[in-house]
Design an enzyme around this catalytic site. Structure first.
Site, PDB file in Angstrom:
ATOM      1  N   ASP A   1       0.828  -1.253   0.084  1.00 32.97           N
ATOM      2  CA  ASP A   1       0.122  -0.025   0.076  1.00 32.97           C
ATOM      3  C   ASP A   1       0.896   1.067   0.025  1.00 32.97           C
ATOM      4  O   ASP A   1       1.058   1.870   1.052  1.00 32.97           O
ATOM      5  CB  ASP A   1      -0.795  -0.014   1.168  1.00 32.97           C
ATOM      6  CG  ASP A   1      -1.939  -1.083   1.227  1.00 32.97           C
ATOM      7  OD1 ASP A   1      -2.474  -1.535   0.024  1.00 32.97           O
ATOM      8  OD2 ASP A   1      -2.542  -1.598   1.969  1.00 32.97           O
TER       9      ASP A   1
ATOM     10  N   LYS B   1     -10.535  -6.270  -7.135  1.00 33.09           N
ATOM     11  CA  LYS B   1     -11.948  -6.798  -6.822  1.00 33.09           C
ATOM     12  C   LYS B   1     -12.938  -6.286  -7.996  1.00 33.09           C
ATOM     13  O   LYS B   1     -13.659  -5.452  -7.796  1.00 33.09           O
ATOM     14  CB  LYS B   1     -12.525  -5.997  -5.606  1.00 33.09           C
ATOM     15  CG  LYS B   1     -11.511  -6.342  -4.331  1.00 33.09           C
ATOM     16  CD  LYS B   1     -12.059  -5.605  -3.034  1.00 33.09           C
ATOM     17  CE  LYS B   1     -11.070  -5.716  -1.841  1.00 33.09           C
ATOM     18  NZ  LYS B   1      -9.880  -5.176  -2.002  1.00 33.09           N
ATOM     19  N   PHE B   2     -12.793  -7.351  -8.950  1.00 37.15           N
ATOM     20  CA  PHE B   2     -13.736  -6.685 -10.231  1.00 37.15           C
ATOM     21  C   PHE B   2     -15.109  -7.145  -9.975  1.00 37.15           C
ATOM     22  O   PHE B   2     -15.345  -8.084  -9.205  1.00 37.15           O
ATOM     23  CB  PHE B   2     -13.452  -7.793 -11.462  1.00 37.15           C
ATOM     24  CG  PHE B   2     -11.924  -7.544 -11.986  1.00 37.15           C
ATOM     25  CD1 PHE B   2     -11.255  -6.403 -11.921  1.00 37.15           C
ATOM     26  CD2 PHE B   2     -11.299  -8.562 -12.747  1.00 37.15           C
ATOM     27  CE1 PHE B   2      -9.943  -6.130 -12.394  1.00 37.15           C
ATOM     28  CE2 PHE B   2     -10.136  -8.360 -13.476  1.00 37.15           C
ATOM     29  CZ  PHE B   2      -9.541  -7.188 -13.354  1.00 37.15           C
TER      30      PHE B   2
HETATM   31  O1  C5P Z   1      -1.690  -2.436   6.751  1.00 34.31           O
HETATM   32  P1  C5P Z   1      -2.733  -3.410   6.896  1.00 34.31           P
HETATM   33  O2  C5P Z   1      -1.942  -4.769   7.446  1.00 34.31           O
HETATM   34  O3  C5P Z   1      -3.785  -3.127   7.776  1.00 34.31           O
HETATM   35  O4  C5P Z   1      -3.030  -3.866   5.645  1.00 34.31           O
HETATM   36  C1  C5P Z   1      -4.156  -4.688   5.335  1.00 34.31           C
HETATM   37  C2  C5P Z   1      -4.232  -4.859   3.917  1.00 34.31           C
HETATM   38  O5  C5P Z   1      -5.607  -5.726   3.493  1.00 34.31           O
HETATM   39  C3  C5P Z   1      -4.742  -3.452   2.975  1.00 34.31           C
HETATM   40  O6  C5P Z   1      -4.385  -3.570   1.889  1.00 34.31           O
HETATM   41  C4  C5P Z   1      -6.249  -3.481   3.021  1.00 34.31           C
HETATM   42  O7  C5P Z   1      -6.973  -2.754   1.824  1.00 34.31           O
HETATM   43  C5  C5P Z   1      -6.556  -4.957   2.754  1.00 34.31           C
HETATM   44  N1  C5P Z   1      -7.908  -5.314   3.275  1.00 34.31           N
HETATM   45  C6  C5P Z   1      -8.243  -4.920   4.605  1.00 34.31           C
HETATM   46  N2  C5P Z   1      -9.586  -5.516   5.129  1.00 34.31           N
HETATM   47  C7  C5P Z   1     -10.376  -6.164   4.295  1.00 34.31           C
HETATM   48  C8  C5P Z   1      -9.945  -6.416   2.732  1.00 34.31           C
HETATM   49  C9  C5P Z   1      -8.869  -5.937   2.503  1.00 34.31           C
HETATM   50  O8  C5P Z   1      -7.567  -4.551   5.407  1.00 34.31           O
HETATM   51  N3  C5P Z   1     -11.449  -6.508   4.798  1.00 34.31           N
END
Ligand code: C5P
Length: 246
Positions: A19, A70-71
């Site tokens: 990210d 996420k299509f």
């Molecule tokens: O930095 P962190 O560990 O919080 O990053 C989690 C990743 O997982 C991010 O890319 C976030 O967009 C993704 N994600 C999430 N929760 C979801 C789906 C995806 O945190 N439900």
């Protein structure tokens, strides 16, 4: 490049969320951490910055990556987009299960055909059931008559029937999905925090050890590694914690 079948070692189960707002920063992270993590996750932010140059950069580094965009569109559109992803070196990508059975089925069929034509492996295709940001109240506003915890295993099973390999889900949902979809279905879980790191904006977190104990196949982790003073040490500590449960 090999695709992940079900990940076996703790390292293979660790997905690093890239990210960051530029291709250069993403490539620096990949170079630094490619010996510590199994897969790298490219999401919407990075894709919006780097575009398909990202795919070339990942291939040049020889790493596996998960295209997390996420299509969610009509079957023909998602199937054609998925065909275009095959052969780009993508190990895994995802679609919204709410796009429906026909969309998911057409996507799997198109990816399989394209992989056969190009003589490459089919990427793993997984579904987002319900976004974890959606509450029961929001689900009701959208028009769902069931709660999120009822919808998640239902949509996971629909994805499985459509031929998908697994789902992205909160660690709290793993048990219900396992019950509905059995042991071979992939479950990829974000929202993971080791006890030594900050929660950031994640609300319903579990530790790496707990997620593995609960039966998650892959853990998506970003900031506990990317914001650590030593990123390699942070990744290694997480892998060790995952190993301690097996
Ligand atoms: O930095 P962190 O560990 O919080 O990053 C989690 C990743 O997982 C991010 O890319 C976030 O967009 C993704 N994600 C999430 N929760 C979801 C789906 C995806 O945190 N439900």
């Amino acid at each position: 490049m090999t695709n992940p079948t079900k990940a076996r070692t703790a390292r293979e189960k660790l997905i690093l969320a890239l990210d960051v707002p530029s291709l250069d920063e993403a490539v620096d992270l990949v170079k630094e951490l490619k010996d510590e993590v199994g897969l790298f996750k490219v999401g919407l932010e990075l894709y919006a910055h780097g575009g398909t140059r990202l795919f070339e950069a990942m291939r040049a580094e020889g790493v596996l990556f998960f295209f997390d965009c996420k299509f969610h569109d009509i079957p023909n559109t998602v199937a054609r987009a998925s065909e275009a992803l095959v052969g780009q070196g993508i190990a895994m990508f995802n679609v919204h299960a709410a796009g429906g059975f026909e969309m998911m089925h057409a996507t799997v069929a198109a990816a399989q055909r394209a992989a056969q034509d190009a003589n490459v492996q089919v990427p793993k295709i997984i579904a987002v059931t319900m976004l974890t940001s959606i509450s029961d109240k929001e689900a009701e506003e959208i028009g769902f008559s069931a709660t999120v915890s009822e919808l998640v295993p239902k949509l996971a099973l629909l994805s499985k029937k459509a031929g998908l390999d697994g789902v992205v889900a909160s660690a709290k949902e793993v048990n219900a999905i396992r019950k509905a979809c059995g042991p071979d279905f992939f479950i990829v879980t974000p929202g993971i925090r080791p006890s030594w790191s900050s929660n950031d904006d994640q609300k319903r977190i579990v530790t790496p050890a707990q997620a593995i104990k609960d039966g998650a196949d892959y853990l998506v982790i970003g900031r506990p590694i990317t914001q650590a003073s030593s990123r390699r040490d942070a990744a290694r500590r997480i892998v060790e914690e995952m190993e301690s449960t097996t």
